[in-house]
Design a protein around this motif. Structure first.
Motif, PDB file in Angstrom:
ATOM      1  N   UNK A  24      41.259  52.879  39.617  1.00  0.00           N
ATOM      2  CA  UNK A  24      40.691  52.056  40.691  1.00  0.00           C
ATOM      3  C   UNK A  24      41.399  52.256  42.027  1.00  0.00           C
ATOM      4  N   UNK A  25      42.534  52.919  42.006  1.00  0.00           N
ATOM      5  CA  UNK A  25      43.251  53.158  43.250  1.00  0.00           C
ATOM      6  C   UNK A  25      42.513  54.184  44.098  1.00  0.00           C
ATOM      7  N   UNK A  26      42.495  53.976  45.391  1.00  0.00           N
ATOM      8  CA  UNK A  26      41.771  54.899  46.282  1.00  0.00           C
ATOM      9  C   UNK A  26      40.309  54.520  46.353  1.00  0.00           C
ATOM     10  N   UNK A  27      39.447  55.515  46.190  1.00  0.00           N
ATOM     11  CA  UNK A  27      38.005  55.283  46.289  1.00  0.00           C
ATOM     12  C   UNK A  27      37.384  54.814  44.984  1.00  0.00           C
ATOM     13  N   UNK A  28      38.229  54.673  43.944  1.00  0.00           N
ATOM     14  CA  UNK A  28      37.700  54.130  42.702  1.00  0.00           C
ATOM     15  C   UNK A  28      37.233  55.215  41.754  1.00  0.00           C
ATOM     16  N   UNK A  57      39.080  47.698  44.890  1.00  0.00           N
ATOM     17  CA  UNK A  57      39.111  47.706  43.431  1.00  0.00           C
ATOM     18  C   UNK A  57      40.482  47.418  42.861  1.00  0.00           C
ATOM     19  N   UNK A  58      41.511  48.027  43.432  1.00  0.00           N
ATOM     20  CA  UNK A  58      42.851  47.837  42.908  1.00  0.00           C
ATOM     21  C   UNK A  58      43.369  46.412  43.150  1.00  0.00           C
ATOM     22  N   UNK A  59      43.233  45.819  44.342  1.00  0.00           N
ATOM     23  CA  UNK A  59      43.664  44.422  44.527  1.00  0.00           C
ATOM     24  C   UNK A  59      42.934  43.445  43.608  1.00  0.00           C
ATOM     25  N   UNK A  60      41.635  43.665  43.390  1.00  0.00           N
ATOM     26  CA  UNK A  60      40.887  42.784  42.487  1.00  0.00           C
ATOM     27  C   UNK A  60      41.417  42.912  41.067  1.00  0.00           C
ATOM     28  N   UNK A  76      53.289  52.104  46.661  1.00  0.00           N
ATOM     29  CA  UNK A  76      52.972  50.684  46.845  1.00  0.00           C
ATOM     30  C   UNK A  76      52.320  50.098  45.595  1.00  0.00           C
ATOM     31  N   UNK A  77      51.433  50.869  44.972  1.00  0.00           N
ATOM     32  CA  UNK A  77      50.778  50.391  43.757  1.00  0.00           C
ATOM     33  C   UNK A  77      51.782  50.227  42.618  1.00  0.00           C
TER      34      UNK A  77
END
Length: 298
Positions: free
Chosen positions: A238-242, A195-198, A125-126
């Protein structure tokens, strides 16, 4: 007796007149309309009418097929024009940089075998989100540079510059790609970390500002392009828990890759400015058009 004689004569004359008229009409019909006189003629007439009807239907069918073929060709050409706006091959580099970053993370000691399996949907998805967002950035750039591209020999064929796609439709296409990119970015954050959407929203904002005018500021264009080239490495952390849960060693590897890639991309953009020095003159402030222009051109 004379009265009856005249009567018979009159009847005989009338009978002959009627029979003659009937015989004449019959002969006329046989000569002028032979198909009306016999059953075979009527069958022939029906066959002709059927053939005429079938020929008419075949003609209409061919017209419909030709129209459908023309419509399909137009749709195919339009779809290709939209896809070309995204630079589908070029933006694979951004997805590749993201996958390299995730590979660094997954091969580190901080990642377990179970987390690798569960991360596959998020990584997919990312990757789609990054692909769409960078495609939107390319399309935005086409909209912003339409006046320059229309006089550039190597860029006149671009979808907006060649007027294959209108400015309005191109802008709507950019908006659609951006929205889809954000949707996939939230879908990739299944753990609840934003984190990833931002990061995705920040990148889209930078691309929009770049297209709206930042690219015309001295060296800002080169710096933004350099950042966007190494940004997927940051997105990977940043994907996941950062990055906070990855450990300093893993984050350090990603940042080292970013630091190495940033100046290379900036230098690449400066070389592209040298190629476009004649077209950019009067519209952009680039390094080749500055005080070192004579050195760069020579």
């Amino acid at each position: 007796m004379s009265i009856f004689r005249y009567y018979y004569i009159i009847v005989a004359l009338v009978t002959l007149r009627v029979e003659g008229s009937f015989s004449f009409n019959l002969q006329y019909n046989r000569i002028s309309h032979p198909h009306r006189s016999t059953t075979a003629g009527r069958v022939t007439l029906l066959r002709r009418r059927k053939r005429t009807y079938l020929d008419h239907q075949d003609g209409r069918r061919h017209d419909v097929i030709n129209n459908l073929s023309i419509t399909e060709n137009c749709f195919e050409q339009t779809a290709k024009s939209y896809i070309r706006m995204m630079r589908p091959v070029t933006i694979i580099q951004a997805v590749g940089a993201f996958l390299v970053g995730r590979l660094v993370i997954l091969t580190s000691s901080a990642a377990s075998s179970s987390s690798i399996i569960t991360e596959v949907p998020d990584i997919l998805a990312a990757s789609i989100s990054i692909y769409l967002s960078y495609g939107a950035g390319m399309a935005m750039n086409d909209c912003a540079d339409v006046a320059i591209d229309s006089v550039h020999e190597d860029k006149q064929h671009r979808s907006v510059a060649s007027e294959t796609i209108s400015m309005r439709n191109a802008s709507l296409f950019c908006a659609a790609l951006s929205i889809l990119s954000l949707i996939f970015s939230f879908s990739a954050s299944s753990t609840g970390c934003n984190g990833f959407p931002v990061w995705s929203l920040f990148n889209l904002t930078v691309m929009a500002l770049y297209a709206l005018g930042l690219q015309r500021i001295f060296l800002v264009k080169n710096l933004i392009c350099g950042y966007l080239a190494i940004a997927p490495l940051i997105g990977a952390s940043l994907l996941g828990f950062g990055a906070s849960n990855l450990g300093g060693d893993v984050v350090g590897k990603l940042y080292k890759l970013a630091i190495i890639g940033f100046p290379l991309q900036v230098a690449r953009e400066i070389l592209k400015d040298i190629e476009d020095v004649k077209v950019d003159e009067g519209t952009k402030k680039t390094l080749p058009l500055g005080e070192f222009s004579s050195i760069c051109i020579n």
